[in-house]
Design an enzyme around this catalytic site. Structure first.
Site, PDB file in Angstrom:
ATOM      1  N   TYR A  52       0.834  -1.192   0.000  1.00 11.84           N
ATOM      2  CA  TYR A  52       0.000   0.000   0.000  1.00 11.84           C
ATOM      3  C   TYR A  52       0.876   1.251   0.000  1.00 11.84           C
ATOM      4  O   TYR A  52       2.062   1.185   0.340  1.00 11.84           O
ATOM      5  CB  TYR A  52      -0.907   0.021   1.229  1.00 11.84           C
ATOM      6  CG  TYR A  52      -1.994  -1.033   1.253  1.00 11.84           C
ATOM      7  CD1 TYR A  52      -2.418  -1.676   0.088  1.00 11.84           C
ATOM      8  CD2 TYR A  52      -2.611  -1.387   2.441  1.00 11.84           C
ATOM      9  CE1 TYR A  52      -3.425  -2.630   0.121  1.00 11.84           C
ATOM     10  CE2 TYR A  52      -3.622  -2.342   2.485  1.00 11.84           C
ATOM     11  CZ  TYR A  52      -4.019  -2.956   1.325  1.00 11.84           C
ATOM     12  OH  TYR A  52      -5.016  -3.900   1.344  1.00 11.84           O
ATOM     13  N   SER A  53       0.274   2.390  -0.343  1.00  4.87           N
ATOM     14  CA  SER A  53       1.099   3.602  -0.401  1.00  4.87           C
ATOM     15  C   SER A  53       1.689   3.951   0.956  1.00  4.87           C
ATOM     16  O   SER A  53       2.789   4.500   1.026  1.00  4.87           O
ATOM     17  CB  SER A  53       0.297   4.780  -0.969  1.00  4.87           C
ATOM     18  OG  SER A  53      -0.884   4.995  -0.237  1.00  4.87           O
ATOM     19  N   GLU A  54       0.973   3.646   2.050  1.00  2.16           N
ATOM     20  CA  GLU A  54       1.549   3.775   3.387  1.00  2.16           C
ATOM     21  C   GLU A  54       0.986   2.742   4.338  1.00  2.16           C
ATOM     22  O   GLU A  54      -0.156   2.286   4.188  1.00  2.16           O
ATOM     23  CB  GLU A  54       1.303   5.164   3.991  1.00  2.16           C
ATOM     24  CG  GLU A  54       2.364   6.206   3.661  1.00  2.16           C
ATOM     25  CD  GLU A  54       1.957   7.069   2.492  1.00  2.16           C
ATOM     26  OE1 GLU A  54       2.787   7.860   2.026  1.00  2.16           O
ATOM     27  OE2 GLU A  54       0.806   6.935   2.050  1.00  2.16           O
ATOM     28  N   THR A  55       1.819   2.424   5.330  1.00  2.00           N
ATOM     29  CA  THR A  55       1.411   1.612   6.462  1.00  2.00           C
ATOM     30  C   THR A  55       1.797   2.372   7.720  1.00  2.00           C
ATOM     31  O   THR A  55       2.896   2.932   7.799  1.00  2.00           O
ATOM     32  CB  THR A  55       2.078   0.229   6.440  1.00  2.00           C
ATOM     33  OG1 THR A  55       1.644  -0.474   5.263  1.00  2.00           O
ATOM     34  CG2 THR A  55       1.725  -0.586   7.665  1.00  2.00           C
ATOM     35  N   HIS A  88      -4.103   9.733   5.081  1.00  3.91           N
ATOM     36  CA  HIS A  88      -5.063   8.630   4.973  1.00  3.91           C
ATOM     37  C   HIS A  88      -4.748   7.521   5.967  1.00  3.91           C
ATOM     38  O   HIS A  88      -5.664   6.901   6.532  1.00  3.91           O
ATOM     39  CB  HIS A  88      -5.146   8.110   3.529  1.00  3.91           C
ATOM     40  CG  HIS A  88      -4.144   7.084   3.147  1.00  3.91           C
ATOM     41  ND1 HIS A  88      -2.874   7.403   2.729  1.00  3.91           N
ATOM     42  CD2 HIS A  88      -4.222   5.725   3.112  1.00  3.91           C
ATOM     43  CE1 HIS A  88      -2.219   6.281   2.459  1.00  3.91           C
ATOM     44  NE2 HIS A  88      -3.000   5.259   2.669  1.00  3.91           N
TER      45      HIS A  88
END
Length: 294
Positions: A52-55, A88
């Site tokens: 994912y784009s961030e965790t 997000h």
């Protein structure tokens, strides 16, 4: 066994999508609610494996940050690097915590500073509102704008002359470029390595591409090559930065609410609400988040 050698159990990584009520919309984020014992190397590996784009990785917050059990330290990793702040993933983390501990107020210690978050139930879903750190907006050098346009494959007249390029910050730096038409925004096919190189030099996390539908409604897209991601589906940190940009340029009154639509061009529609308050420089970004089924 060293912490970097410790495997993360699949159940340790929760999966949420933020700024949507449908798991197929919005921006997916990983959330690790108990990251104690994980070092940065392991966090990055987990984020890269998830893709994912961030965790977000959560540990207890420092003393004095907030009420016991409601204050946390949060670190954010893309598949390629740690970022100072991610909107997000903050929304996703706050909703995950609210599902576990109950709605209400939280305080997150991030690399960008302290970020208060409030979670409340609304229309059958949990909705989180984050409050940014103090924002800043600065000029975007003309040569860098020219290079960004070249990397994007845009011409100078593809820009909206009434919304000039700027670098905006509300926890992370973003280059804001406004498209003159919705069609220009929809047609995104850029030189990944060229744009990445420019963004690394400018120390910006995304390029915030916007199109103004009305004075309070915008459509946005965020290329994110520095994180190893072609495009971010819904970008809370950039939304906060854009709120500061809109206020700095006088596009909105001192107190205003903006609606940002993002992700539709990727097939993952989401909605971000940006709120500006008179007398408070900080920017608030709100959205729902829901669990992604296993």
């Amino acid at each position: 066994m060293s912490t970097s050698d410790q495997p993360a159990r699949a159940t340790d990584v929760l999966r949420y999508t933020a700024f949507a009520t449908d798991p197929d919309g919005g921006n997916p984020a990983g959330v690790v609610l108990d990251a104690a014992g994980l070092d940065a190397t392991r966090m990055l590996a987990i984020a890269a494996d998830l893709g994912y784009s961030e965790t977000a990785f959560v540990t207890p917050g420092p003393a004095g940050l907030g009420p016991e059990g409601r204050a946390f330290t949060v670190r954010y990793f893309s598949p390629q690097l740690e970022v100072p702040f991610c909107g997000h993933a903050t929304v996703a983390t706050a909703v995950a915590l609210a599902e576990r501990d109950g709605p209400g107020d939280f305080a997150f210690a991030t690399l960008a500073g302290t970020v208060p978050v409030t979670v409340a139930a609304a229309d059958g879903a949990l909705r989180a509102t984050l409050t940014s750190v103090e924002p800043k907006v600065s000029e975007a050098p003309a040569a860098d704008v020219t290079e960004a346009l070249a990397a994007l494959g845009w011409a100078a007249d593809d820009l909206d002359a009434q919304l000039p390029p700027r670098i905006a910050f509300a926890g992370a730096r973003h280059l804001v470029l406004a498209a003159a038409t919705r069609e220009r925004l929809a047609d995104l096919d850029y030189d990944f390595e060229r744009l990445k190189s420019l963004m690394l030099r400018l120390d910006v996390v995304t390029v915030q591409l916007v199109w103004r539908e009305t004075p309070s409604v915008y459509h946005v897209r965020d290329p994110f090559p520095v994180g190893g991601v072609v495009e971010d589906p819904a970008t809370g940190a950039a939304a906060a930065a854009f709120g500061a940009y809109a206020r700095e340029l006088g596009l909105v009154p001192a107190a205003a609410e903006l609606t940002l639509h993002q992700g539709a061009d990727m097939g993952r529609p989401g909605v971000l609400t940006v709120t500006l308050r008179e007398g408070d420089a900080r920017v608030r970004v709100s959205g729902t988040a829901v669990r992604i089924p296993a």
